[in-house]
Scaffold this motif. Structure first.
Motif, mmCIF file in Angstrom:
data_model
loop_
_atom_site.group_PDB
_atom_site.id
_atom_site.type_symbol
_atom_site.label_atom_id
_atom_site.label_comp_id
_atom_site.label_asym_id
_atom_site.label_seq_id
_atom_site.Cartn_x
_atom_site.Cartn_y
_atom_site.Cartn_z
ATOM 1 N N GLY A 186 21.413 15.812 -53.226
ATOM 2 C CA GLY A 186 20.870 14.650 -53.931
ATOM 3 C C GLY A 186 20.714 13.416 -53.060
ATOM 4 N N ILE A 187 20.847 13.589 -51.756
ATOM 5 C CA ILE A 187 20.709 12.457 -50.835
ATOM 6 C C ILE A 187 19.251 12.308 -50.434
ATOM 7 N N ARG A 188 18.758 11.057 -50.490
ATOM 8 C CA ARG A 188 17.369 10.780 -50.143
ATOM 9 C C ARG A 188 17.167 10.927 -48.644
ATOM 10 N N VAL A 189 16.155 11.675 -48.270
ATOM 11 C CA VAL A 189 15.803 11.875 -46.861
ATOM 12 C C VAL A 189 14.371 11.377 -46.681
ATOM 13 N N ILE A 190 14.153 10.531 -45.661
ATOM 14 C CA ILE A 190 12.800 10.024 -45.435
ATOM 15 C C ILE A 190 12.339 10.344 -44.015
ATOM 16 N N THR A 191 11.039 10.576 -43.895
ATOM 17 C CA THR A 191 10.386 10.851 -42.617
ATOM 18 C C THR A 191 9.169 9.956 -42.539
ATOM 19 N N LYS A 192 8.924 9.327 -41.405
ATOM 20 C CA LYS A 192 7.724 8.505 -41.274
ATOM 21 C C LYS A 192 6.506 9.349 -41.611
ATOM 22 N N LEU A 193 5.592 8.790 -42.394
ATOM 23 C CA LEU A 193 4.414 9.528 -42.819
ATOM 24 C C LEU A 193 3.624 10.041 -41.636
ATOM 25 N N ASN A 194 3.477 9.234 -40.608
ATOM 26 C CA ASN A 194 2.735 9.669 -39.419
ATOM 27 C C ASN A 194 3.398 10.881 -38.773
ATOM 28 N N ASP A 195 4.726 10.860 -38.670
ATOM 29 C CA ASP A 195 5.458 11.982 -38.079
ATOM 30 C C ASP A 195 5.292 13.237 -38.941
ATOM 31 N N TRP A 196 5.331 13.067 -40.264
ATOM 32 C CA TRP A 196 5.166 14.197 -41.168
ATOM 33 C C TRP A 196 3.774 14.797 -41.032
ATOM 34 N N LEU A 197 2.772 13.948 -40.924
ATOM 35 C CA LEU A 197 1.401 14.439 -40.786
ATOM 36 C C LEU A 197 1.180 15.171 -39.467
ATOM 37 N N LYS A 198 1.809 14.709 -38.413
ATOM 38 C CA LYS A 198 1.549 15.259 -37.082
ATOM 39 C C LYS A 198 2.494 16.365 -36.684
ATOM 40 N N SER A 199 3.601 16.548 -37.417
ATOM 41 C CA SER A 199 4.596 17.549 -37.001
ATOM 42 C C SER A 199 4.082 18.960 -37.190
#
Length: 199
Positions: A186-199
């Motif tokens: 239940g812990i919120r995890v965030i990833t930069k949108l740019n990193d998510w798109l390019k990974s």
């Protein structure tokens, strides 16, 4: 933090009709499989009645993230009337796309086709962390009134951090757009949108 965006939030990015024609050409080349672009490709699922918010989202992704977007309503190869061929074509393009994003308005959440596309996107992209919602509520509505809240408990979603947030370890979160999900604890995890798109 903005977890659910209001309709019109992306109006500053809204593309013109001439840019919409460029999006049609990108969709055409992508649907023909003739594009060999190094850009990340995104299947952008949406309710056809959400055209104004769609124009904003296309502009947002094009200007800030330089991705290639496929929009089924602009695909000239789609049958005029929805049928089995429509479903086959959508499945093929979702599979070809690097990412799946649902413009998750209240109307889209209630649409049988958007739900069908989300289900297929889930089957093909969820385990690979390649699916996300862009949640949009009606103007003036509270977040709890948004019809897609249950979806946000299941699927990663795009959010905006204003720079006042901190990570669980106490470090500062840089202002910008992120893909957010909740892990099994239940812990919120965030990833930069740019990193998510390019990974």
């Amino acid at each position: 933090m903005i977890s659910v965006f209001e309709r019109g939030y992306l109006n500053n990015y809204k593309i013109t009709d001439s840019k919409l024609n460029e999006a049609r050409m990108t969709t055409k080349s992508f649907s023909e499989g003739s594009t060999y672009s190094s850009k990340t490709s995104v299947f952008l699922s949406h309710k056809h009645s959400d055209l104004e918010d769609l124009k904003g989202l296309i502009g947002f992704f094009s200007r800030l993230y330089d991705v290639e977007i496929y929009i089924d309503s602009m695909d000239e190869k789609m049958p005029e009337k929805t049928n089995g061929e429509t479903a086959k074509r959508i499945k093929k393009v979702i599979k070809m796309s690097d990412r799946f994003i649902l413009l998750a308005t209240d109307d889209a959440v209630e649409s049988k086709w958007c739900n069908w596309e989300l289900g297929y996107g889930d089957a093909d992209k969820f385990d690979k962390d390649r699916i996300a919602l862009f949640p949009v509520k009606e103007r003036g509505a509270n977040d709890f009134q948004y019809k897609g809240n249950e979806y946000m408990q299941i699927y990663p979603f795009i959010t905006y951090c204003d720079g006042s947030e901190t990570y669980t370890n106490g470090s500062h979160v840089e202002r910008g757009y992120y893909v957010c999900h909740f892990n099994k604890d239940g812990i919120r995890v965030i990833t930069k949108l740019n990193d998510w798109l390019k990974s």
